[in-house]
Design an enzyme around this catalytic site. Structure first.
Site, PDB file in Angstrom:
ATOM      1  N   LYS A 185       0.825  -1.206   0.000  1.00 14.34           N
ATOM      2  CA  LYS A 185       0.000   0.000   0.000  1.00 14.34           C
ATOM      3  C   LYS A 185       0.857   1.253   0.000  1.00 14.34           C
ATOM      4  CE  LYS A 185      -4.363  -1.786   0.896  1.00 14.34           C
ATOM      5  NZ  LYS A 185      -5.681  -1.785   1.464  1.00 14.34           N
ATOM      6  N   LYS A 236      -3.853 -10.454  -7.106  1.00 16.44           N
ATOM      7  CA  LYS A 236      -5.148 -10.811  -6.506  1.00 16.44           C
ATOM      8  C   LYS A 236      -6.231  -9.839  -6.976  1.00 16.44           C
ATOM      9  CE  LYS A 236      -5.760  -8.349  -2.188  1.00 16.44           C
ATOM     10  NZ  LYS A 236      -6.473  -8.331  -0.960  1.00 16.44           N
ATOM     11  N   LYS A 273     -10.558  -4.674  -4.837  1.00 15.07           N
ATOM     12  CA  LYS A 273     -11.590  -3.669  -5.106  1.00 15.07           C
ATOM     13  C   LYS A 273     -10.992  -2.311  -5.424  1.00 15.07           C
ATOM     14  CE  LYS A 273     -13.018  -3.903  -0.368  1.00 15.07           C
ATOM     15  NZ  LYS A 273     -11.930  -3.579   0.552  1.00 15.07           N
TER      16      LYS A 273
END
Ligand code: ATP
Ligand code: LTN
Length: 334
Positions: free
Chosen positions: A115, A197, A200
């Site tokens: 992130k 992966k 969203k």
């Protein structure tokens, strides 16, 4: 806390609209666990602001996610379903646990590394300390089991280390929790790049199927899913795309991957993609329709999340008070 049943806790961030990956890897498995013990599930909005959010969208997404959890079969009479920021004890215990979590430990977290690479202009302290807040979520309720997708296993392991460290310093305070992962579907891959992966927050909408996508959209997305230049419906080395579709179909249709391979023996990708799309449409249809119903009933939603927060807080203060006493905070206010 004396327990006569297992405590199960999990959370999901309202950081975007939830995907088939979130559903298969996490949410779908939450309702059946209601038969196994006391379940607590939360919309993790405190976690979501570690990445910049638009306030109006965050508010809407939190309510939609709450409704989706109800729609997926979580029964607010049986379980405790709440919004994390409504229970102040989460933030309070997180602060205390920050002081028992090492800089080195947090630096090793894969999610933090990922992130921070994605949000290079906003590597804030909350993003770094995120796992200590997640540990607080879990430890407040003396949780035994934490159902999560594979990507969260490292955070649950850190939670175990923090609990063990605190218990070692101050005597038995927290239950040391175990992660609970699905055998199949624990990691659904992106439809546009099956080595990543399904996420969203992926900027490419073709990479994911959303829980609220219409049947047409779902069929279209599977049709354009990236596979390889072979044509057999079989798993194998370097065949991530087809392997991912086999996983999705097997979970959606309740079959083993071997059964799926046998069913599509001698048939091409076109047929198979259509079948995966149809199975997914049928899997998601009831959840989508029920969510749409619930979103029309704002009063029921409000009543339900308020009751959930009250029930959660009653349990959370017990652990928090014990922790405060153990670390040496003075006085007794309750
Ligand atoms: P973001 O894209 O914002 O990082 P995310 O889609 O990875 O979010 P989270 O809110 O972090 O989702 O995760 C919610 C739950 O869904 C977790 O238990 C996580 O392990 C699970 N999960 C997330 N993505 C997948 C996936 N692709 N396959 C299976 N499980 C998943
Ligand atoms: N960090 C998790 C969401 C989450 C969670 C939790 C999961 C917040 N608190 C407690 C399990 C237990 C995520 O990003 N998926």
């Amino acid at each position: 806390m004396i327990k006569d049943q297992k405590v199960i806790f999990s959370g999901i961030q309202p950081s975007g609209r939830i995907t088939l990956g979130n559903y298969l890897g996490a949410v779908k498995n939450w309702a059946p666990l209601q038969e196994e013990g006391l379940c607590l599930y939360c919309v993790a909005d405190l976690h979501a602001i570690t990445v910049r959010q638009n306030p109006a969208e965050l508010r809407q997404r939190s309510l939609t996610l709450y409704a989706q959890l109800l729609a997926s079969g979580i029964d607010p009479e049986k379980s405790i379903l709440f919004i994390q920021s409504h229970v102040a004890e989460h933030a309070e215990l997180a602060w205390i646990l920050n002081c028992y979590t090492m800089f080195g430990e947090l630096s090793r977290m894969t999610q933090f590394k990922d992130k921070s690479a994605k949000n290079a202009d906003n590597i804030n302290c909350g993003l770094f300390a995120y796992p200590a807040l997640m540990a607080a979520d879990i430890l407040l309720y003396q949780t035994d089991l934490v159902p999560v997708g594979v990507d969260q296993k490292q955070h649950v392991e850190l939670t175990r280390d923090i609990a063990g460290r605190f218990n070692g310093l101050y005597s038995e305070t927290f239950t040391v929790p175990e992660p609970l992962m699905q055998k199949s579907g624990a990691k659904i891959m992106s439809l546009s790049d099956p080595t990543k992966k399904m996420s969203k927050s992926d900027p490419n909408p073709k990479s994911y199927v959303l829980l609220m996508d219409s049947p047409d959209e779902i069929m279209r997305k599977f049709k354009s899913a990236v596979t390889d230049s072979e044509s057999t419906v079989r798993r194998g080395e370097g065949r991530d795309g087809i392997g991912n579709l086999i996983t999705i179909y097997s979970v959606a249709a309740g079959k083993t991957p071997e059964e799926v391979e046998a069913e599509f023996e001698g048939r091409g990708y076109g047929d198979f993609k259509k079948a995966v799309g149809e199975a997914t449409v049928e899997l998601l249809r009831p959840v989508r329709e029920r969510t749409e119903e619930l979103l029309k009933n704002k009063d029921y939603l409000e009543e339900s999340y308020k009751a959930g927060a009250e029930k959660a807080a009653r349990l959370a203060v017990r652990t928090l008070d014990k922790v405060k006493r153990k670390v040496g905070f003075a006085g007794k206010i309750r």
